[in-house]
Design a protein around this motif. Sequence first.
Motif, short mmCIF file in Angstrom:
data_model
loop_
_atom_site.label_atom_id
_atom_site.label_comp_id
_atom_site.label_asym_id
_atom_site.label_seq_id
_atom_site.Cartn_x
_atom_site.Cartn_y
_atom_site.Cartn_z
N VAL A 24 0.85 -1.19 0.00
CA VAL A 24 0.00 0.00 0.00
C VAL A 24 0.88 1.24 0.00
O VAL A 24 2.07 1.17 0.31
N ASP B 79 -10.80 2.19 2.33
CA ASP B 79 -9.48 2.79 2.13
C ASP B 79 -8.61 1.95 1.21
O ASP B 79 -7.89 2.49 0.37
N VAL B 80 -8.65 0.64 1.37
CA VAL B 80 -7.85 -0.27 0.55
C VAL B 80 -8.74 -1.40 0.07
O VAL B 80 -9.41 -2.05 0.86
N VAL C 179 -3.35 4.33 -6.46
CA VAL C 179 -3.82 5.21 -5.40
C VAL C 179 -4.73 6.26 -6.02
O VAL C 179 -4.44 6.80 -7.10
N VAL D 120 -10.37 -1.93 5.28
CA VAL D 120 -9.75 -2.71 4.21
C VAL D 120 -10.70 -3.82 3.79
O VAL D 120 -11.28 -4.50 4.64
N LYS E 241 -8.29 -4.85 -2.01
CA LYS E 241 -7.36 -5.83 -2.56
C LYS E 241 -8.16 -6.97 -3.15
O LYS E 241 -9.09 -7.49 -2.52
N SER F 278 -0.83 -1.82 -8.24
CA SER F 278 -1.38 -1.05 -7.12
C SER F 278 -1.58 0.39 -7.57
O SER F 278 -0.65 1.02 -8.09
N GLN G 201 -7.44 3.09 -2.36
CA GLN G 201 -6.34 2.42 -3.05
C GLN G 201 -6.85 1.08 -3.58
O GLN G 201 -7.60 0.39 -2.89
N LEU H 181 -4.18 7.57 3.51
CA LEU H 181 -4.17 6.30 4.24
C LEU H 181 -3.39 6.40 5.55
O LEU H 181 -3.83 5.86 6.58
#
Length: 371
Positions: A168, A268-269, A365, A187, A271, A363, A296, A176
Amino acid sequence: MDMCRERLTHGLLLRLGILLTAVCVSVHVYLETGWRGTPAPLAVGHPTHSCQKCGQQSRSRIVSAEPGGQGRSIKRRISYVRTLKKDRPAGMRDGDKEDPSLQCCPPLRPHRKAPRWHIHLEPWASESHSLEDEARRFLNYITTPQVSCTSLPGEEAAREVTKRAWTVCLDPKYSLTHRMQSKHCRVYSFGLGGDDRSLEHSLARSGCEVHCFDPSLKQPHLQHAEMWLHRLSVDWRDPNPAIVAQRLYANTKKLATILNDFGHRQVDVLKADMESAEWKILENLVLEGVLDSVGQLLLELHLHWAGFEVGGDDPSVVRYWFSLLKELEHADFRLFHVHKDPAKPQVFLHKNVLNASSAYTLSWVNTQWKP
């Protein structure tokens, strides 16, 4: 005698019908004259008064009267409309006046954009529409970071980050780091139980609320090792209600539906390792405007075949892939990390094209994300 009685009955029914008709006409005329001059219906989500008047009182009266002379009775309709009060500054009392320069009615910002029907296809890489030209443009795009991001301090730590597939961006210019410090970080991780979850454990220890989605779990929800585990996965479409009715639970849902079910507005994230379903899922996020809710995006791309429900010849498939990633750029996402898995075979759409790997972890942002 019977004939007279029948005529009398018919006469009573006729009078009763005429009387009911007159009553209905009178009520209709009364309502038309009483509601004349009624303002247009209030639009949902918009203030009912001008910005100069809102915040002065929590209720306002709207009075409408019929035109006429002084001798006529005036019919009034009084309705009470709730208006939103602006938050008062600290230390302000009831008798104090507000600064007229401050805007009391800021426009309401919608949560998500209106859905789209299709993505914007980028122009062909060349007039020949060849696979090699499309692959060269695509591979150059996914292997060139667009922004630099400091994930860990120190040169040795930075070199260690480049070796990892999942990472990240903890650069202070993005949100973040501050969200982790305030314990407001959230997340979402989508994959299977055998996937590497070292990043999730690290973010959970840093104060993030981590949700791992795995459709192979035996229990619907489970809290384990500072994380929440859910028997669910993300898809580019919601399940058919007829099929869901035959099951005890649904294994896949769209990300927008999952956010709504969990009561979350932002992540926020995000994956995701979706084993070749990532292209249609990414398309759904673009078309439904869900990317605005993501800070992200960490995504593993599988390039050995076109992917689920992706059709066309090989050059068209690569052009579609490239157009999807350009949609991320149009949504203010910038690539900051690329990882090429050396253990994966060099297969690109069932061929060896430019020594490309069959799997890349990228990845991004969201540079304009403000939670």
